[in-house]
Design an enzyme around this catalytic site. Structure first.
Site, PDB file in Angstrom:
ATOM      1  N   ARG A  84       0.820  -1.217   0.000  1.00  0.00           N
ATOM      2  CA  ARG A  84       0.000   0.000   0.000  1.00  0.00           C
ATOM      3  C   ARG A  84       0.858   1.275   0.000  1.00  0.00           C
ATOM      4  NH1 ARG A  84      -5.401   1.855   1.427  1.00  0.00           N
ATOM      5  NH2 ARG A  84      -5.341   3.587   2.891  1.00  0.00           N
ATOM      6  N   ILE A 100      -7.027   7.983  -1.287  1.00  0.00           N
ATOM      7  CA  ILE A 100      -6.929   6.516  -1.312  1.00  0.00           C
ATOM      8  C   ILE A 100      -7.787   6.063  -0.136  1.00  0.00           C
ATOM      9  CG2 ILE A 100      -4.707   6.649  -0.063  1.00  0.00           C
ATOM     10  CD1 ILE A 100      -3.914   3.968  -1.240  1.00  0.00           C
ATOM     11  N   SER A 101      -8.705   5.145  -0.400  1.00  0.00           N
ATOM     12  CA  SER A 101      -9.694   4.755   0.605  1.00  0.00           C
ATOM     13  C   SER A 101      -9.027   4.099   1.823  1.00  0.00           C
ATOM     14  CB  SER A 101     -10.697   3.779  -0.002  1.00  0.00           C
ATOM     15  OG  SER A 101     -11.256   4.313  -1.180  1.00  0.00           O
ATOM     16  N   GLN A 102      -9.716   4.220   2.962  1.00  0.00           N
ATOM     17  CA  GLN A 102      -9.305   3.566   4.212  1.00  0.00           C
ATOM     18  C   GLN A 102      -9.212   2.039   3.991  1.00  0.00           C
ATOM     19  OE1 GLN A 102     -12.522   3.886   6.943  1.00  0.00           O
ATOM     20  NE2 GLN A 102     -11.364   3.191   8.721  1.00  0.00           N
ATOM     21  N   ILE A 141     -12.465   0.014   4.305  1.00  0.00           N
ATOM     22  CA  ILE A 141     -13.497   0.124   3.269  1.00  0.00           C
ATOM     23  C   ILE A 141     -13.085  -0.670   2.015  1.00  0.00           C
ATOM     24  CG2 ILE A 141     -12.840   2.325   2.176  1.00  0.00           C
ATOM     25  CD1 ILE A 141     -16.368   1.679   3.249  1.00  0.00           C
TER      26      ILE A 141
END
Ligand code: SAH
Length: 230
Positions: A46, A72-74, A77
């Site tokens: 990531r 950038i999504s958690q 999620i």
């Protein structure tokens, strides 16, 4: 259960401990049970998808800013949406809102082929380049309005939308296979968004609510017309 593919093994030693902590939090605190999803997120580095200055925070329990005012999504999620898609190694997946390409890379670990769309040209190019650098060859990122879907490769087993719209875009429903799953944030404002899963049946569509969420706006023909409305 399948294990993480070899293609990402070179990068997986960097940030191994924070990444392992992220996986433990997804399992223990958030209750993500699908070991294939957890393995996929263990395999994808990531930190390679966030701006360099933020790499140390890449595995934290939050979304992070990327270029062009997007996020950038958690991790939670990403895991939750991926789990809801119920992928296997024959799945063909459409993703709308590729952003950094992180979610694209996670999907590519689990599916046969990922077709990803991003409306901002620079983000689309960077996402595609990152994915190739990591040796992922079963994902393509293109730049156009994803609310129209991508009919050339349809129908899809699964569709993931990573930006919030006022309603589920009609073309996406039409491009879903029977028994296919579509996951999308829907709501009149960012604060009122709900994560929705639509499943196509032989008679029509079923719709489930999977709780509150907060995504950047889905901008396009079947989304918001401009940022101001999102
Ligand atoms: N999953 C991404 C999250 C990106 S944020 C990640 O892991 O990094 C959502 C993205 O959706 C933004 O990059 C935004 O530009 C994009 N987007 C918004 N509307 C879109 C549309 N109609 N078509 C394609 N992309 C769209």
């Amino acid at each position: 259960m399948s294990s993480a593919p070899l293609q990402l093994s070179k990068t997986s030693s960097e940030y191994r401990i924070p990444r392992e902590r992220m996986i433990e939090r997804l399992r223990g605190h958030y209750g993500i049970r699908d070991t294939r999803v957890l393995d996929a997120m263990r395999a994808v580095p990531r930190h390679r998808f966030v701006p360099e200055a933020l790499q140390g925070r890449a595995y934290g329990d939050h979304a992070l800013p990327i270029a062009a005012n997007q996020t950038i999504s958690q991790p939670f999620i990403v895991a939750c949406m991926t789990e809801l898609l119920e992928l296997d190694d024959r799945s063909r997946v459409l993703e709308i809102g590729a952003g950094s390409g992180y979610q694209t890379a996670v999907l590519a670990q689990l599916a046969a082929q990922v077709y990803a769309i991003e409306r901002i040209g620079d983000l689309a190019r960077e996402a595609q380049a990152r994915i190739r650098q990591l040796g992922i060859y079963n994902a393509t990122v293109k730049c156009f309005d994803g609310t129209l879907g991508w009919s050339a490769h349809s129908p899809y087993d699964a569709i993931l939308v990573a930006a919030g719209g006022p309603e589920v875009p009609e073309p996406l429903l039409a491009q879903l296979k029977i028994d296919g799953r579509l996951v999308i944030p829907v709501g009149d404002t960012r604060e009122a968004q709900r994560l929705v899963r639509v499943i196509r049946t032989d008679k029509g569509y079923t719709r489930e609510d999977h709780g509150a969420c907060a995504f950047v706006p889905l901008i396009g023909h079947y989304g918001w017309k401009s940022k101001a409305e999102g």
